[in-house]
Design a protein around this motif. Structure first.
Motif, short mmCIF file in Angstrom:
data_model
loop_
_atom_site.label_atom_id
_atom_site.label_comp_id
_atom_site.label_asym_id
_atom_site.label_seq_id
_atom_site.Cartn_x
_atom_site.Cartn_y
_atom_site.Cartn_z
N ALA A 31 -35.87 -1.61 40.44
CA ALA A 31 -35.54 -1.80 39.01
C ALA A 31 -36.88 -1.46 38.17
N TYR A 32 -36.74 -0.97 36.88
CA TYR A 32 -37.77 -0.86 36.17
C TYR A 32 -37.35 -1.52 34.69
N ARG A 33 -38.36 -2.39 33.94
CA ARG A 33 -38.15 -3.04 32.97
C ARG A 33 -39.47 -3.00 32.02
N PRO A 34 -39.26 -2.38 30.71
CA PRO A 34 -40.78 -2.23 29.83
C PRO A 34 -40.82 -3.76 29.55
N GLY A 35 -42.16 -4.03 29.39
CA GLY A 35 -42.59 -5.34 29.01
C GLY A 35 -42.01 -6.10 27.62
N TYR A 36 -41.81 -5.11 26.94
CA TYR A 36 -41.26 -5.54 25.51
C TYR A 36 -39.64 -6.01 25.80
N GLU A 37 -38.92 -5.57 26.59
CA GLU A 37 -37.62 -6.01 27.06
C GLU A 37 -37.72 -7.35 27.42
N LEU A 38 -38.79 -7.54 28.23
CA LEU A 38 -38.65 -9.05 29.11
C LEU A 38 -39.11 -9.89 27.93
N VAL A 39 -40.15 -9.47 27.09
CA VAL A 39 -40.40 -10.53 25.92
C VAL A 39 -39.28 -10.89 25.13
N ALA A 40 -38.41 -9.74 24.74
CA ALA A 40 -37.35 -10.08 23.94
C ALA A 40 -36.12 -10.94 24.57
N THR A 60 -44.61 -17.62 14.78
CA THR A 60 -45.28 -16.34 14.43
C THR A 60 -45.60 -15.48 15.51
N GLU A 61 -45.85 -14.10 15.39
CA GLU A 61 -46.16 -13.25 16.42
C GLU A 61 -47.21 -13.88 17.17
N VAL A 62 -48.21 -14.27 16.67
CA VAL A 62 -49.47 -14.39 17.34
C VAL A 62 -49.08 -15.91 18.40
N GLU A 63 -48.29 -16.63 17.71
CA GLU A 63 -47.85 -18.07 18.47
C GLU A 63 -47.07 -17.63 19.50
N LEU A 64 -46.21 -16.52 19.40
CA LEU A 64 -45.34 -16.20 20.39
C LEU A 64 -46.10 -15.43 21.37
N ALA A 65 -47.00 -14.63 21.11
CA ALA A 65 -47.91 -14.07 22.10
C ALA A 65 -48.61 -15.03 22.95
N SER A 66 -49.12 -16.03 22.41
CA SER A 66 -49.72 -17.14 23.15
C SER A 66 -49.17 -17.67 24.09
N ARG A 67 -47.92 -18.16 23.57
CA ARG A 67 -46.88 -19.03 24.27
C ARG A 67 -46.35 -18.16 25.55
N THR A 70 -48.58 -13.04 26.45
CA THR A 70 -48.61 -11.37 26.28
C THR A 70 -49.49 -11.13 25.15
N SER A 71 -49.39 -9.82 24.56
CA SER A 71 -50.21 -9.40 23.42
C SER A 71 -49.14 -9.30 22.29
N ARG A 72 -49.89 -9.53 21.08
CA ARG A 72 -49.16 -9.32 19.73
C ARG A 72 -48.35 -7.96 19.74
N THR A 73 -48.93 -6.99 20.34
CA THR A 73 -48.30 -5.61 20.28
C THR A 73 -46.80 -5.62 20.92
N VAL A 74 -47.07 -6.27 22.07
CA VAL A 74 -45.76 -6.31 22.70
C VAL A 74 -44.63 -7.21 22.29
#
Length: 265
Positions: A31-40, A60-67, A70-74
């Motif tokens: 199976a293959y799943r891009p990282g942004y799908e997992l984060v969604a 916020t995006e920064v808080e979500l990335a930290s929690r 992952t990165s803010r880009t993802v």
């Protein structure tokens, strides 16, 4: 037939991560799943865990990335997906909010907490669809006007053309129009809203879950649509209900088969 099947992260067992900070992809039995799908998916789970309601402010995006590690880009890419399917709103200069959902089920548990990659949720959704659409087909066979019959036939033909030409967008549009046209022909506004809302939730499964082709059931789905249309046109409520039952059961079986293939190869 309704889009591509999905794969719940929990259904694959142990998963291997590539990359750092959750920015890679996950692989399990092919199976293959891009990282942004997992984060969604993780953001939706977080909304459920925090019991946020439509209109509530999200991290916020920064808080979500930290929690989420992952990165803010993802996170930003995940936010784009969730915004596109109406689960969150991004307000410039103000932050992220759980989207207001005016759909019939918007204020219900499903509207708030439906997880598009949770297999149990997807199967429950199919069960609910079966109840709705069998009832809608039965009523449409007794109540459809000539104009509504033409709309059902046109939608079925659009779906057929999409299959024959390999155009998934055309197939999906015809499929949506077909089921909603039948609900409209039932002359029951609650069924119309319910069918429309459940199909919206199911589209989220295809958007956030694994992407694929129209699926192996597409050719059968075209024939099943034709059978439903004939029964409604001929004014045979029980035949219409039976044809709708067969269609939905086979569509669910296609999902199960595709999920098994993606998990076990």
């Amino acid at each position: 037939m309704d889009g591509s099947p999905v794969l719940a992260a929990g259904a694959t067992g142990a998963l291997e991560k590539s990359g750092e900070g959750g920015e890679g992809t996950e692989r399990s039995a092919g199976a293959y799943r891009p990282g942004y799908e997992l984060v969604a998916e993780q953001i939706l789970q977080l909304i459920a865990e925090l019991r946020l309601r439509p209109g509530d402010r999200l991290l916020t995006e920064v808080e979500l990335a930290s929690r989420l590690g992952t990165s803010r880009t993802v996170v930003r890419e995940a936010v784009k997906i969730l915004s596109a399917i109406g689960r969150i709103r991004a307000q410039k200069g103000r932050g992220l909010y759980v989207a207001d959902d005016e759909g019939m089920l918007g204020s219900s548990r499903w509207g708030r907490f439906f997880l598009p990659t949770d297999l149990e949720h997807v199967y429950d959704l199919f069960e609910f669809r079966r109840v709705q659409e069998v009832a809608a087909s039965r009523l449409a066979a007794s109540r459809a006007t000539p104009a509504e019959l033409r709309a059902i036939e046109t939608a079925a033909e659009t779906c057929r053309e999409g299959h024959l030409t390999g155009r998934r967008d055309l197939f999906d549009r015809g499929d949506d129009d077909f089921h909603i046209s039948i609900a409209t022909a039932s002359h029951n506004p609650f069924l119309v809203d319910a069918v429309r809302e459940v199909r919206r939730l199911q589209r989220q499964s295809s958007t956030i879950g694994l992407h694929g082709t129209v699926g192996g059931h597409a050719e059968e789905a075209v024939a099943e649509h034709a059978a439903i249309h004939r029964a409604i046109r001929d004014g045979e409520p029980e035949a219409a209900a039976l044809a709708a039952t067969v269609h939905l059961d086979k569509t669910l079986e296609d999902y199960r088969r595709e999920i098994q293939h993606r998990v076990f190869g």
